[in-house]
Design a protein around this motif. Structure first.
Motif, PDB file in Angstrom:
ATOM      1  N   ASP A 139      -8.629   1.401  -3.742  1.00 57.35           N
ATOM      2  CA  ASP A 139      -9.612   0.628  -2.977  1.00 57.35           C
ATOM      3  C   ASP A 139     -10.927   1.404  -2.935  1.00 57.35           C
TER       4      ASP A 139
ATOM      5  N   HIS B 208     -11.440  -9.233  -3.287  1.00 56.79           N
ATOM      6  CA  HIS B 208     -10.807  -9.350  -1.963  1.00 56.79           C
ATOM      7  C   HIS B 208     -11.717 -10.221  -1.103  1.00 56.79           C
TER       8      HIS B 208
ATOM      9  N   VAL C  23       0.927  -9.074  -0.362  1.00 60.51           N
ATOM     10  CA  VAL C  23       0.690  -7.651  -0.128  1.00 60.51           C
ATOM     11  C   VAL C  23       0.783  -7.388   1.373  1.00 60.51           C
TER      12      VAL C  23
ATOM     13  N   LEU D 290      -1.167  -0.404  -3.891  1.00 63.02           N
ATOM     14  CA  LEU D 290      -2.577  -0.393  -3.512  1.00 63.02           C
ATOM     15  C   LEU D 290      -2.844   0.830  -2.642  1.00 63.02           C
TER      16      LEU D 290
ATOM     17  N   VAL E 229      -7.300 -10.711  -3.808  1.00 61.69           N
ATOM     18  CA  VAL E 229      -6.606 -10.672  -2.521  1.00 61.69           C
ATOM     19  C   VAL E 229      -7.283 -11.672  -1.589  1.00 61.69           C
TER      20      VAL E 229
ATOM     21  N   GLY F  72      -4.951   1.586  -0.406  1.00 62.33           N
ATOM     22  CA  GLY F  72      -5.937   0.833   0.372  1.00 62.33           C
ATOM     23  C   GLY F  72      -6.747   1.745   1.281  1.00 62.33           C
ATOM     24  N   ASP F  73      -7.959   1.291   1.596  1.00 62.56           N
ATOM     25  CA  ASP F  73      -8.716   2.052   2.594  1.00 62.56           C
ATOM     26  C   ASP F  73      -8.124   1.820   3.993  1.00 62.56           C
ATOM     27  N   SER F  74      -7.089   0.963   4.066  1.00 63.31           N
ATOM     28  CA  SER F  74      -6.302   0.859   5.302  1.00 63.31           C
ATOM     29  C   SER F  74      -5.695   2.209   5.663  1.00 63.31           C
TER      30      SER F  74
ATOM     31  N   VAL G 156       0.619  -3.839   4.347  1.00 62.59           N
ATOM     32  CA  VAL G 156       0.354  -2.411   4.564  1.00 62.59           C
ATOM     33  C   VAL G 156       1.703  -1.733   4.819  1.00 62.59           C
TER      34      VAL G 156
ATOM     35  N   ILE H  48      -2.407 -11.953   2.034  1.00 62.32           N
ATOM     36  CA  ILE H  48      -1.967 -11.183   3.212  1.00 62.32           C
ATOM     37  C   ILE H  48      -2.445 -12.020   4.396  1.00 62.32           C
TER      38      ILE H  48
ATOM     39  N   LYS I 299     -10.134  -2.012  -6.310  1.00 59.93           N
ATOM     40  CA  LYS I 299     -10.299  -3.217  -5.487  1.00 59.93           C
ATOM     41  C   LYS I 299     -11.614  -3.098  -4.737  1.00 59.93           C
TER      42      LYS I 299
ATOM     43  N   THR J 162       0.853  -1.186   0.000  1.00 63.16           N
ATOM     44  CA  THR J 162       0.000   0.000   0.000  1.00 63.16           C
ATOM     45  C   THR J 162       0.894   1.244   0.000  1.00 63.16           C
TER      46      THR J 162
HETATM   47  O1  KIV Z   1      -6.903  -1.602   2.501  1.00 64.80           O
HETATM   48  C1  KIV Z   1      -5.905  -2.324   2.348  1.00 64.80           C
HETATM   49  O2  KIV Z   1      -4.755  -1.901   2.501  1.00 64.80           O
HETATM   50  C2  KIV Z   1      -6.121  -3.708   1.980  1.00 64.80           C
HETATM   51  C3  KIV Z   1      -4.952  -4.633   2.015  1.00 64.80           C
HETATM   52  C4  KIV Z   1      -4.635  -4.970   3.398  1.00 64.80           C
HETATM   53  C5  KIV Z   1      -5.148  -5.826   1.162  1.00 64.80           C
HETATM   54  O3  KIV Z   1      -7.220  -4.081   1.698  1.00 64.80           O
END
Ligand code: KIV
Length: 269
Positions: free
Chosen positions: A81, A135, A210, A39, A177, A41-43, A212, A200, A111, A20
């Motif tokens: 994401d 995912h 993958v 990515l 994923v 990501g919404d993380s 974070v 992950i 994603k 990410t």
């Molecule tokens: O939001 C994100 O970073 C994810 C990854 C952990 C796959 O979905």
């Protein structure tokens, strides 16, 4: 340049790498290291925006961060994401939101945290030319229903994940994923699909991995058990910030070379 097609071609011969990133400098470091895909990501909700979960993350936040990442990358595939409730509520809105991430933020693909409700959407987006990374397994947008527990841990749940993986492949997902599922389940899903799997917390027998970025860098407050810290960026930041404070308080910064003097502006007061 990594494309959804080249990623598929890489699967099975060499491991795919994805990390990410949520800003331009980090994305450029990730790309310079030769990582295949970035990515957004919404993380970012937990990792950099200070939220307790990914649920508050908005489409605008993902859009703005994706645009920054896309500006900083030429080679890596940029995957944006789709945040909680930006898809799956209304079909037209879902398509429009996914389209914005490609048209306005310059993502290469989106994603979706997937389930039975995303099979038809994956088909529709793929048909429209919006590549979808599915995912399955732990999907943090379902935290209020499932928590952050391992998924696919009994036979029925594992079979559901395998079936959903097949459905998303048939619907056109270009990769999948698999998060926090048993390694032996991930291995079987990988065997069953042509679509590359990116794990992950899913063990080694997948097509790629993958993580974070803040976990990898050693910048996160807390990391999941399946993550690995490859650096100590928090320690380095702490040293730099303390160094600044001590230099200012000790009168060592700024030094002469950090300023300039103009004769013309003497004696104006
Ligand atoms: O939001 C994100 O970073 C994810 C990854 C952990 C796959 O979905």
């Amino acid at each position: 340049m990594t494309t959804t097609r080249s990623l598929r071609e890489k699967a099975g011969s060499e491991p795919i790498t994805m990390l990410t990133a949520y800003d331009a400098p980090t994305a450029s470091v990730v790309e310079a290291a030769g990582v295949d895909a970035v990515l957004v990501g919404d993380s970012m909700g937990n990792a950099v925006l200070g939220y307790d979960s990914t649920l508050p993350v908005t489409l605008e936040e993902v859009e703005s961060r994706t645009a920054a990442v896309a500006r900083a990358t030429d080679e890596a595939l940029v995957v944006a994401d789709m945040p909680f409730l930006s898809f799956g509520v209304d079909d037209a809105d879902s398509v429009e939101n996914a389209g914005r991430l490609l048209k306005e933020a310059d993502a290469d693909a989106v994603k979706l945290e997937s389930g039975p409700h995303t099979v038809e959407l994956t088909r529709r987006l793929s048909d429209l030319g919006i590549p979808v990374m599915a995912h399955l397994g732990l999907t943090p947008q379902h935290v209020n229903k499932l928590g952050y527990a391992r998924q696919g841990t009994d036979r029925d749940a594992a079979e559901r994940i395998l079936e959903l993986a097949r459905d998303h492949e048939a619907a056109g997902a270009f990769s999948l994923v698999l998060e926090h599922v048993p390694s032996n389940l991930a291995a079987q899903v990988t065997d069953a699909l042509d679509t590359p799997t990116i794990g992950i917390g899913a063990g080694p027998d997948v097509d790629g991995q993958v993580l974070v970025i803040t976990d990898v860098l050693g910048l996160s407050d807390r990391s999941p058990p399946f993550s690995e810290q490859f650096g100590d960026v928090r320690g380095e930041m702490e040293r730099a910030v303390s160094g600044f404070r001590e230099a200012v308080e000790g009168g060592e910064f700024p030094a002469e070379e950090h300023g300039h003097v103009e004769g013309d502006v003497d004696d104006i007061y």
